[in-house]
Design an enzyme around this catalytic site. Sequence first.
Site, mmCIF file in Angstrom:
data_model
loop_
_atom_site.group_PDB
_atom_site.id
_atom_site.type_symbol
_atom_site.label_atom_id
_atom_site.label_comp_id
_atom_site.label_asym_id
_atom_site.label_seq_id
_atom_site.Cartn_x
_atom_site.Cartn_y
_atom_site.Cartn_z
ATOM 1 N N VAL A 1 -9.748 -0.759 10.996
ATOM 2 C CA VAL A 1 -9.131 -0.932 9.798
ATOM 3 C C VAL A 1 -7.998 -0.168 9.858
ATOM 4 O O VAL A 1 -6.805 -0.504 9.447
ATOM 5 C CB VAL A 1 -10.151 -0.651 8.427
ATOM 6 N N ASP A 2 -8.195 0.988 10.307
ATOM 7 C CA ASP A 2 -7.068 1.832 10.315
ATOM 8 C C ASP A 2 -5.742 1.705 11.347
ATOM 9 O O ASP A 2 -4.868 1.639 11.048
ATOM 10 C CB ASP A 2 -7.608 3.321 10.609
#
Length: 383
Positions: free
Chosen positions: A170-171
């Site tokens: 996600v990052d």
Amino acid sequence: MDGTTGSLAGIRVIDLSRVLGGPYCTQILGDHGADVIKVEPPQGDETRAWGPPFENGSSSYFQGVNRNKRGIVLDLKREEARAMLLVMLESADVLVENFKPGTLEGWGLGPDILAARFPRLVHCRVSGFGADGPLGGLPGYDAAVQAMVGLMSINGPASGEPTRMGVPVVDLVTGLNAVVGILLALGERERSGRGQFVDIALYDCGLSILHPHLANFFMSGRTPARSGNAHPNISPYDSFATGDGEIFLAVGNDGQFAKFCALVGQPQLAGDPRFLTNGDRTVNRAALRAELETVLAPYGAAALADRLIRAGVPCGPVLSVPEAVAHPHTRHREMVVEMEGYRGTGAPVKLSRTPASYRRLPPAFGEHTDEVLAEIGAAPADK
């Protein structure tokens, strides 16, 4: 290469971000020629302490996403430091920050105020959930967002528990979307002469990569389930044991399946009514797996994978990280960067005229503070 020919040469980026999504974004911008000034608080980017391993006072985690940047220290809680930031923004094209929504606003540096003072500035904010809505303004970290958007629910063995993905996906996709958003805004600025605010939330980015599970749910109404390494829509698309290791078969169509069957000496499998089409194979994936486990047992994974992929059947041996780094194609694609004792991951975007370049090691804490402050006519004591 000195960076003057990079595709973003002449673009100045003020990077107030920490941890991963923002720094990953700004490293990409730096690799492609932007002058990135990384501004750290007096306590430093917290990832400098995320280890071991450590080298020269910084962790591998920090080193991995902070090259091609000049590093300075400013305590933005102090009015004098905020005044210096405003001077820096006068010559900047892009501001990247991941403060909790409301922080900059509380300092009198919110998006509206910055847009009025610097109309050409592209201001990119990376946050957990955005500034408003039911979760607006709350802090977000990769693993927690993986859990909340359903990514963990579809990851892991079919009989196991929801599992965090092995990389902070996600990052990373948030950082990529931040790059995309910044480039879109810079492109539009060429027409309008005006910058804009780029709002990038981990929550949105996590939901955006739920393909095909979200599409399947929208069409069928069924809750997606974990399937281990298997694909929910394609078969055989899974890892299989061979005589000396695992191979991942990524057979995407009926022609590839027929070719695969012929190459492993089992052409009759392609004509089996249970396996004629991808739909048949997906419905009967358990039976197909039983057949393939027997068929593949005599083979070595590396040799079989090489033979299959060269014949047009997508597949690969399941390698460890050191094995992937040592693969000759990794070196050929320039995906390992080495300079002055530093090793890092290469830039995946290959441009023919303005390729990425590696000009600066990740900065030591505050390494370029005096240099940058001198450029704007400020004294180090003001920081």
